[in-house]
Design an enzyme around this catalytic site. Structure first.
Site, PDB file in Angstrom:
ATOM      1  N   GLY A   1     -54.595  10.057 -60.356  1.00 40.76           N
ATOM      2  CA  GLY A   1     -55.300   9.883 -61.548  1.00 40.76           C
ATOM      3  C   GLY A   1     -54.333  10.092 -62.477  1.00 40.76           C
ATOM      4  O   GLY A   1     -53.191  10.693 -62.239  1.00 40.76           O
TER       5      GLY A   1
ATOM      6  N   ARG B   1     -53.496  -0.100 -60.682  1.00 40.61           N
ATOM      7  CA  ARG B   1     -52.475   0.122 -59.618  1.00 40.61           C
ATOM      8  C   ARG B   1     -53.187  -0.426 -58.299  1.00 40.61           C
ATOM      9  O   ARG B   1     -54.420  -0.243 -58.153  1.00 40.61           O
ATOM     10  CB  ARG B   1     -52.036   1.711 -59.420  1.00 40.61           C
ATOM     11  CG  ARG B   1     -51.567   2.051 -60.788  1.00 40.61           C
ATOM     12  CD  ARG B   1     -51.921   3.556 -60.988  1.00 40.61           C
ATOM     13  NE  ARG B   1     -51.473   3.917 -62.605  1.00 40.61           N
ATOM     14  CZ  ARG B   1     -50.353   4.550 -62.846  1.00 40.61           C
ATOM     15  NH1 ARG B   1     -49.577   4.667 -61.768  1.00 40.61           N
ATOM     16  NH2 ARG B   1     -50.106   4.788 -63.990  1.00 40.61           N
TER      17      ARG B   1
ATOM     18  N   ASP C   1     -49.693   4.233 -55.646  1.00 42.14           N
ATOM     19  CA  ASP C   1     -49.976   4.507 -57.080  1.00 42.14           C
ATOM     20  C   ASP C   1     -48.998   4.050 -58.112  1.00 42.14           C
ATOM     21  O   ASP C   1     -49.404   4.157 -59.170  1.00 42.14           O
ATOM     22  CB  ASP C   1     -50.640   5.792 -57.131  1.00 42.14           C
ATOM     23  CG  ASP C   1     -49.579   6.763 -56.785  1.00 42.14           C
ATOM     24  OD1 ASP C   1     -48.938   6.596 -55.357  1.00 42.14           O
ATOM     25  OD2 ASP C   1     -48.969   7.734 -57.525  1.00 42.14           O
ATOM     26  N   ASN C   2     -47.838   3.817 -57.585  1.00 42.00           N
ATOM     27  CA  ASN C   2     -46.896   3.405 -58.440  1.00 42.00           C
ATOM     28  C   ASN C   2     -46.578   1.852 -58.250  1.00 42.00           C
ATOM     29  O   ASN C   2     -45.591   1.176 -58.587  1.00 42.00           O
ATOM     30  CB  ASN C   2     -45.628   4.260 -58.209  1.00 42.00           C
ATOM     31  CG  ASN C   2     -45.772   5.606 -58.626  1.00 42.00           C
ATOM     32  OD1 ASN C   2     -46.533   5.736 -59.204  1.00 42.00           O
ATOM     33  ND2 ASN C   2     -45.027   6.330 -57.762  1.00 42.00           N
TER      34      ASN C   2
ATOM     35  N   ASP D   1     -43.659   3.737 -63.507  1.00 44.54           N
ATOM     36  CA  ASP D   1     -43.441   4.886 -63.109  1.00 44.54           C
ATOM     37  C   ASP D   1     -41.984   5.136 -62.815  1.00 44.54           C
ATOM     38  O   ASP D   1     -41.648   5.235 -61.508  1.00 44.54           O
ATOM     39  CB  ASP D   1     -44.466   5.301 -62.178  1.00 44.54           C
ATOM     40  CG  ASP D   1     -45.791   5.778 -62.549  1.00 44.54           C
ATOM     41  OD1 ASP D   1     -45.846   5.562 -63.998  1.00 44.54           O
ATOM     42  OD2 ASP D   1     -46.663   6.190 -62.032  1.00 44.54           O
TER      43      ASP D   1
HETATM   44  P1  AMP Z   1     -45.724  10.094 -60.281  1.00 39.63           P
HETATM   45  O1  AMP Z   1     -44.741  10.968 -59.773  1.00 39.63           O
HETATM   46  O2  AMP Z   1     -45.533   9.748 -61.661  1.00 39.63           O
HETATM   47  O3  AMP Z   1     -46.040   8.884 -59.723  1.00 39.63           O
HETATM   48  O4  AMP Z   1     -47.207  10.951 -60.292  1.00 39.63           O
HETATM   49  C1  AMP Z   1     -48.098  11.312 -59.158  1.00 39.63           C
HETATM   50  C2  AMP Z   1     -49.184  12.002 -59.544  1.00 39.63           C
HETATM   51  O5  AMP Z   1     -48.860  13.265 -59.881  1.00 39.63           O
HETATM   52  C3  AMP Z   1     -49.978  11.347 -60.591  1.00 39.63           C
HETATM   53  O6  AMP Z   1     -51.332  11.285 -60.551  1.00 39.63           O
HETATM   54  C4  AMP Z   1     -49.510  11.975 -61.962  1.00 39.63           C
HETATM   55  O7  AMP Z   1     -50.348  12.110 -62.747  1.00 39.63           O
HETATM   56  C5  AMP Z   1     -49.308  13.643 -61.413  1.00 39.63           C
HETATM   57  N1  AMP Z   1     -48.647  14.175 -61.939  1.00 39.63           N
HETATM   58  C6  AMP Z   1     -47.137  14.189 -61.926  1.00 39.63           C
HETATM   59  N2  AMP Z   1     -46.465  15.081 -62.824  1.00 39.63           N
HETATM   60  C7  AMP Z   1     -47.461  15.727 -63.320  1.00 39.63           C
HETATM   61  C8  AMP Z   1     -47.731  16.997 -64.203  1.00 39.63           C
HETATM   62  N3  AMP Z   1     -46.747  17.516 -64.875  1.00 39.63           N
HETATM   63  N4  AMP Z   1     -48.957  17.565 -64.668  1.00 39.63           N
HETATM   64  C9  AMP Z   1     -50.034  16.935 -64.053  1.00 39.63           C
HETATM   65  N5  AMP Z   1     -49.988  15.851 -63.096  1.00 39.63           N
HETATM   66  C10 AMP Z   1     -48.758  15.312 -62.814  1.00 39.63           C
HETATM   67 MG    MG Z   2     -47.186   7.475 -60.359  1.00 42.68          MG
END
Ligand code: AMP
Ligand code: MG
Length: 492
Positions: free
Chosen positions: A90, A183, A252-253, A262
Site C-alpha cells: 500500500g 497495480r 506492485d510496480n 516507481d
Molecule cells: P517501492 O520500493 O516504491 O516499490 O515500495 C515498496 C513498498 O514499500 C510500498 O508499499 C511503499 O509504500 C513502501 N515504502 C517504501 N519506502 C517507504 C518509506 N520510506 N516509508 C514507508 N513506506 C515505504
Molecule cells: Mg512501488
C-alpha cells in the site's frame, strides 16, 4: 502572483472504490520550498503555473496545505516482491490527492510521494530523500520525452526536514501524475483475501477507466487481461529498445495502464550486455535487462490468477482461457520490438529476414564492450557509408563490418530518400539518455551543495533527447573509467 490553481478535481477512485483506500492527510513540512515545477505538464492538465506564487506552490505540493476539491487518500495493495508474496503493502509514503481530467479528456491521478507516514508505512518513515525525488523527476521526464508510457513529474519540493537513511539527507516530495495508480498488486490484495466481488469491482473500474471499449464486451475480464498484456508488451518492448532497466519489476510496480511506474533503482544500460543489472538488492539477477519481457509475463500471470473466478465459473476452463491470452504476450512483444528496431535501423517496410538482421546485430555486439546508445545513434552516419563512429566503439573494430554491409543492402531496398530514413533513425535513437554518472552528479550537487544547476541542465537536455545541443557534448559520452561499475539502491 497567483495563489490559487483552480484544479478541478473529479475523484472517481475515492467516490467509487470505498474500501480500497484509507482517507488520509499529509504531514506539515517545516519549511517547504519549490525545487522544480513542470509548466508544460501543468498546461496539459489545465493548470497555469506561469504566475504561481512559490510559497503557495511549496505549501500545496508538500501536502502542508490541501487543494480545495482534493480527497487525499492512501491506496491499499499487495504484491509479489522478488517472487514472494507480500499480502499487505500500500501507499506507505504516498498520498493520492485526486484526479483531474486533462485538456485532452484523459483522467490523470495526482499523487504526492514522500508526504509522510500512512497506515501502510510498516516500519518506514513515509518520507523521501531529495536524491530519489530528483532521480524519479529526471528519469520519468526523460522516458516521456523518449516516447515511453510513464508516470510524469509535476513538481518537486524540499520539505526543510532531514530524513534519516544511512546518513541524514534533505527531505523532498515529488508530485507524480499517472493515468492511474492501479497495480497488479491492487488486484492481488483483494484476491488473496478471497474478496472476489472486490476484485470484480476493481476490474470494472479499471476497464471503464483504461479500456472503455471493453465495458459491454462479452468475456470482458478475459479481454481486460488481454488488453493489459498488450499494453505491457508494448511498454517492455520500448524499454528494451532504449536499454532501460527498471530494476524492481515487482507486481506492485506493474501497472494496469501499461505505464512505467516507481522509478527506484532503475538505470539505462551503458555497455551493451544482456545480463546487465544495476540494483544492489537484486542479488539473484531476477530483473536483469534481458529478463524483463519474461518477468512481465510472470507479473501478468499473477494478474490472471486474480481474475480467474471472473473469467469462468469452472477453474480449468478459466485457466485454459487465461493461458491462451498470456501466450499471446510473446508475439505482441516481438511485433512491437521488431517495429521499433526497424525504426532504429531506418527500415520502413517489413521484409523477411528483418528479425535475423536485428538479432544478429545484438549478437555481434555482445562481446564488443560497446555503448548501446552511441552505437545506434552512430548508425546514422554509417547509413551514409561513414563507419568511423561505429568502429571506434567496438573492442574489435571489424566486428560489425559484415553486418553493416548486410544492413546497407537491406536499407537500399527502401525506396524513400536516404535522408528520410536517417531522419527517422534520429527521431528514434536518442543522443541524450539519463547517463548514470550524470544523474549521480546532479543528485550529489543538489544533496550536498544545494546546487540545482546540474539537475536543471540535465533535465533540459533530456526533455529533447533527439536534438543535439552545441556545447553539451560531454552529456553524450559514457561514464569515465573512474566512475567504476554502477550500483543503484532502493533507498527511496
Ligand atoms: P517501492 O520500493 O516504491 O516499490 O515500495 C515498496 C513498498 O514499500 C510500498 O508499499 C511503499 O509504500 C513502501 N515504502 C517504501 N519506502 C517507504 C518509506 N520510506 N516509508 C514507508 N513506506 C515505504
Ligand atoms: Mg512501488
Amino acid at each position: 502572483m497567483s495563489n490559487s490553481l483552480n484544479i478541478r478535481f473529479d475523484n472517481s477512485y475515492h467516490r467509487e472504490l470505498e474500501g480500497f483506500y484509507v482517507p488520509w492527510q499529509g504531514e506539515q513540512a517545516p519549511a517547504a520550498s519549490v525545487i522544480q515545477l513542470n509548466h508544460g505538464l501543468a498546461t496539459e492538465l489545465g493548470m497555469d503555473f506561469s504566475n504561481l506564487d512559490q510559497e503557495f506552490a511549496a505549501m500545496m505540493f508538500s501536502g502542508s496545505d490541501m487543494f480545495p476539491g482534493a480527497a487525499p487518500l492512501a491506496q491499499v495493495y499487495a504484491g509479489h516482491q522478488f517472487g514472494s508474496f507480500n499480502p499487505q503493502l500500500g501507499d506507505g509514503r504516498a498520498m493520492l490527492l485526486g484526479e483531474v481530467v486533462d485538456t485532452q479528456g484523459r483522467r490523470r491521478d495526482i499523487q504526492l510521494k514522500g508526504s509522510g507516514r500512512t497506515p501502510f508505512s510498516r516500519g518506514g518513515d513515509g518520507k523521501s530523500a531529495l536524491g530519489p525525488v530528483l532521480r524519479e523527476y529526471l528519469v520519468s521526464e526523460a522516458m516521456h520525452a523518449l516516447g515511453v508510457p510513464t508516470t510524469r513529474a509535476l513538481a518537486a519540493v524540499m520539505t526543510g526536514e532531514r530524513v534519516r537513511r544511512e546518513t541524514s539527507l534533505p527531505g523532498a516530495i515529488l508530485t507524480r501524475v499517472a493515468s492511474s495508480h492501479i497495480r497488479v498488486g491492487t488486484f492481488e490484495f483483494f484476491s488473496s483475501r478471497q474478496e472476489t466481488e472486490k476484485v470484480r469491482q476493481l476490474a470494472d473500474y479499471a476497464i471503464s477507466r483504461h479500456y472503455a471499449d471493453l465495458v459491454n464486451a462479452e468475456d470482458c475480464y478475459l479481454h481486460f487481461l488481454n488488453a493489459v498484456c498488450q499494453a505491457q508488451a508494448a511498454l517492455v518492448a520500448k524499454w528494451m529498445l532504449l536499454g532501460f532497466i527498471h530494476g524492481v519489476m515487482n507486481t506492485d510496480n506493474s501497472t494496469i495502464s501499461g505505464e512505467t511506474i516507481d522509478y527506484g533503482p532503475c538505470a539505462f544500460m551503458d555497455t551493451y550486455a544482456p545480463t546487465t543489472v544495476f540494483s544492489s538488492i537484486d542479488v539473484q539477477g531476477r530483473y536483469t535487462y534481458v529478463n524483463q519481457p519474461s518477468i512481465a509475463v510472470w507479473n501478468l500471470s499473477r494478474l490472471a490468477d486474480t481474475l480467474l473466478p471472473l473469467i469462468d465459473d469452472e477453474e480449468d476452463r478459466g485457466v485454459a482461457k487465461a493461458t491462451e491470452v498470456l501466450n499471446g504476450f510473446s508475439s505482441a512483444y516481438f511485433t512491437n520490438w521488431l517495429d521499433g528496431m526497424r525504426s532504429k535501423l531506418g527500415l520502413i517496410t517489413e521484409k523477411e529476414g528483418d528479425m535475423e538482421l536485428c538479432t544478429d546485430l545484438l549478437k555481434a555486439l555482445e562481446r564488443q564492450n560497446t555503448d548501446y546508445t552511441l552505437l545506434f545513434r552512430g548508425l546514422s552516419d554509417a547509413a551514409l557509408g561513414d563507419d568511423r563512429k561505429i568502429r571506434i566503439l567496438l573492442s574489435n573494430e571489424d566486428a560489425l563490418d559484415h553486418w553493416l554491409t548486410r544492413w546497407r543492402s537491406r536499407l537500399a531496398l527502401e525506396s524513400v530518400d536516404i535522408n528520410q530514413k536517417i531522419a527517422m533513425m534520429n527521431q528514434t535513437n536518442p543522443i541524450y539518455i539519463p547517463r548514470n554518472h550524470k544523474v549521480e552528479e546532479a543528485l550529489d550537487a543538489a544533496t550536498w551543495h544545494q546546487d540545482f544547476g546540474p539537475f536543471e541542465v540535465l533535465l533540459e537536455l533530456l526533455s529533447s533527447p533527439f536534438e543535439r545541443r552545441p556545447g553539451y557534448e560531454i552529456f553524450e559520452q559514457p561514464a569515465p573509467e573512474s566512475f567504476g561499475p554502477y550500483r543503484t539502491f532502493c533507498g527511496t
